[in-house]
Scaffold this active site. Structure first.
Site, mmCIF file in Angstrom:
data_model
loop_
_atom_site.group_PDB
_atom_site.id
_atom_site.type_symbol
_atom_site.label_atom_id
_atom_site.label_comp_id
_atom_site.label_asym_id
_atom_site.label_seq_id
_atom_site.Cartn_x
_atom_site.Cartn_y
_atom_site.Cartn_z
ATOM 1 N N GLY A 177 0.806 -1.213 0.000
ATOM 2 C CA GLY A 177 0.000 0.000 0.000
ATOM 3 C C GLY A 177 0.839 1.262 0.000
ATOM 4 O O GLY A 177 0.319 2.356 -0.181
ATOM 5 N N HIS B 56 -1.961 -1.014 -11.354
ATOM 6 C CA HIS B 56 -1.264 -2.299 -11.227
ATOM 7 C C HIS B 56 -0.141 -2.475 -12.248
ATOM 8 O O HIS B 56 0.929 -3.001 -11.924
ATOM 9 C CB HIS B 56 -2.269 -3.449 -11.327
ATOM 10 C CG HIS B 56 -3.398 -3.296 -10.341
ATOM 11 N ND1 HIS B 56 -4.582 -2.663 -10.666
ATOM 12 C CD2 HIS B 56 -3.489 -3.636 -9.041
ATOM 13 C CE1 HIS B 56 -5.372 -2.650 -9.595
ATOM 14 N NE2 HIS B 56 -4.735 -3.218 -8.601
ATOM 15 N N GLY B 57 -0.410 -2.042 -13.497
ATOM 16 C CA GLY B 57 0.627 -2.179 -14.534
ATOM 17 C C GLY B 57 1.885 -1.405 -14.155
ATOM 18 O O GLY B 57 2.989 -1.967 -14.088
ATOM 19 N N ARG C 162 -11.544 -8.059 -5.258
ATOM 20 C CA ARG C 162 -12.501 -8.145 -4.149
ATOM 21 C C ARG C 162 -12.708 -6.746 -3.568
ATOM 22 O O ARG C 162 -11.785 -5.931 -3.528
ATOM 23 C CB ARG C 162 -12.009 -9.141 -3.082
ATOM 24 C CG ARG C 162 -10.632 -8.826 -2.487
ATOM 25 C CD ARG C 162 -10.753 -7.906 -1.292
ATOM 26 N NE ARG C 162 -9.510 -7.589 -0.626
ATOM 27 C CZ ARG C 162 -8.852 -6.441 -0.770
ATOM 28 N NH1 ARG C 162 -9.268 -5.534 -1.631
ATOM 29 N NH2 ARG C 162 -7.763 -6.201 -0.065
ATOM 30 N N CYS D 178 -0.531 -7.545 -3.237
ATOM 31 C CA CYS D 178 -0.983 -8.901 -3.577
ATOM 32 C C CYS D 178 -1.115 -9.077 -5.090
ATOM 33 O O CYS D 178 -0.676 -10.087 -5.649
ATOM 34 C CB CYS D 178 -2.316 -9.178 -2.889
ATOM 35 S SG CYS D 178 -3.506 -7.812 -3.031
ATOM 36 N N GLN E 264 -5.589 -12.313 -1.556
ATOM 37 C CA GLN E 264 -4.965 -11.027 -1.218
ATOM 38 C C GLN E 264 -4.347 -10.991 0.173
ATOM 39 O O GLN E 264 -3.372 -10.292 0.402
ATOM 40 C CB GLN E 264 -5.999 -9.900 -1.380
ATOM 41 C CG GLN E 264 -7.064 -9.806 -0.288
ATOM 42 C CD GLN E 264 -8.205 -10.802 -0.466
ATOM 43 O OE1 GLN E 264 -8.260 -11.514 -1.464
ATOM 44 N NE2 GLN E 264 -9.133 -10.827 0.481
ATOM 45 N N HIS F 103 -8.836 -12.074 -5.397
ATOM 46 C CA HIS F 103 -8.862 -11.345 -6.669
ATOM 47 C C HIS F 103 -8.783 -12.368 -7.805
ATOM 48 O O HIS F 103 -8.172 -13.436 -7.646
ATOM 49 C CB HIS F 103 -7.638 -10.442 -6.821
ATOM 50 C CG HIS F 103 -7.452 -9.412 -5.762
ATOM 51 N ND1 HIS F 103 -8.361 -8.417 -5.493
ATOM 52 C CD2 HIS F 103 -6.415 -9.195 -4.913
ATOM 53 C CE1 HIS F 103 -7.895 -7.635 -4.523
ATOM 54 N NE2 HIS F 103 -6.719 -8.092 -4.154
#
Ligand code: NAD
Length: 344
Positions: A110, A194-195, A168, A140, A301, A220
């Site tokens: 995070g 995310h990428g 999720r 995750c 996750q 997820h």
């Protein structure tokens, strides 16, 4: 023994503490909590020394009848390394404290990549973090994608990755999260974060990601399309993925149709908290059309980053090679036994 402190004993922190305790070369010297709650109670019950994360709140522990071993700075001082499992943003705020005590620290996914010296996934870049002061064990989803990409990149080359992440809405205990009855493009603009986050592990990977959030808490699920640089057949890809220690290629005969059955299976198999530390790739979904590989995978996750934190401890302190560490971690927590009879 490597003395490990855990600052932030929530969803990730408590799992990492249990995994660290299971290792032959590590001990948990204590865990820091902000307040006495059910997790503080289980920490005490597990025999962990408890430290106050916030000085002004020490009296609340006394009122709850919980003895403290000290304050968080003392925990940092007696630790060879700290795993920071605090909520997003707090980890970065803690960095000056870790630096002040000259104690290396592992932050979680995070946190912003800019807050750390390096980002980490054991299968991808174990050898790059030795001696680093602050390392981020990535999220995750980034962990799950990097683990999948690693062998495919090495074996076939990847020209382009496109992934849709069905995420999720929250963890089971996060009663305030949502949606509770909706399907949200999240973020609605492309790309999702995310990428770019995978690029902190593989800077030259050409990857586009789209994210959705759904009313689920279990896992997820990733819909993956990789354009490879060669054209293997699907069976060869399957065998390659089956050979990976932290990928579980779900066999058809298990009749697992989704995350619900996967979690049930993990619980029945005796996994603590029903945790699934490995990526779960549906074997039937592995399809190759020309140079395009398609598959579905699910990642738990709350669990997949746990063995990564354990490996990051050895990687930063330089006490084991990647192969030694991954093997030791897996054996100690029971990951190597696998969830089902497999060709491994
Ligand atoms: P969590 O809320 O479950 O746990 C955080 C814990 O830290 C709580 O017990 C909280 O009381 C405590 N805390 C709060 N402020 C603190 C402080 N100043 N000092 C010490 N402790 C403090 O959060 P989490 O889900 O475990 O997430 C922790 C980190 O792990 C975040 O960076 C998150 O993005 C990352 N992460 C979470 C998941 C997940 O699915 N839960 C997966 C991968 C990575």
């Amino acid at each position: 023994m490597i003395r490990v402190g855990i600052n932030g004993y929530g969803t990730i922190g408590k799992r990492v503490a249990a995994a660290v305790r299971a290792q032959p070369d590590m001990e948990v010297v204590g865990v820091a909590k902000t307040r006495p709650n059910h997790e503080a109670a289980t920490a005490v019950d597990s025999g962990f020394d408890l430290y106050a994360a916030v000085e002004e709140r020490r009296s609340r522990f006394a009122e709850a009848g919980i003895d403290l071993a000290g304050g968080v700075e003392q925990l940092v001082e007696v630790s060879d390394i700290v795993v920071d499992g605090c909520p997003s943003g707090i980890g970065a705020e803690n960095v000056p404290m870790y630096r002040k005590h000259d104690t290396p620290a592992l932050l979680q996914g995070g946190e912003d990549a800019a807050a750390v010296d390096s980002s980490f996934v054991a299968r991808a870049n174990y050898d790059t973090v030795e001696g680093a002061e602050v390392v981020r064990v990535v999220s995750c989803n980034t962990t799950g994608l990097s683990r999948l990409v690693a062998p495919l990149r090495e074996t076939y080359g990847i020209e382009k990755a496109r992934v849709t992440l069905v995420r999720r809405g929250g963890d089971p205990a996060q009663s305030g999260r949502g949606p509770i009855n909706d399907i949200l493009p999240n973020p609605v603009s492309l790309p999702s974060h995310h990428g770019p986050d995978v690029n902190t592990i593989y800077p030259d990977l050409d990857i586009d990601t789209l994210g959705l959030k759904v009313p689920a808490t279990l896992m997820h699920t990733h819909s993956v399309n990789l354009t490879l640089e060669s054209s293997p057949d699907a069976e060869a890809v399957r065998e390659l993925l089956e050979g990976e220690r932290r990928l579980f290629v779900v066999p058809e005969w298990l009749d697992i149709d989704g995350a619900g059955a996967l979690k049930e299976f993990a619980g029945d198999a005796g996994r603590p908290r029903g945790d699934i530390w490995e990526n779960c790739v549906w074997g039937e979904s592995i399809t190759v059309e020309g140079r395009d590989l398609y598959l579905f995978q699910a990642v738990h996750q709350e669990a997949d980053v746990v063995p990564e934190n354990v490996d990051a401890i050895r990687a930063v302190l330089g006490t084991a090679t990647a192969e030694e560490s991954i093997r030791t971690t897996n054996e100690a927590i029971g990951l190597d036994k696998g969830l089902a009879p497999s060709p491994r």
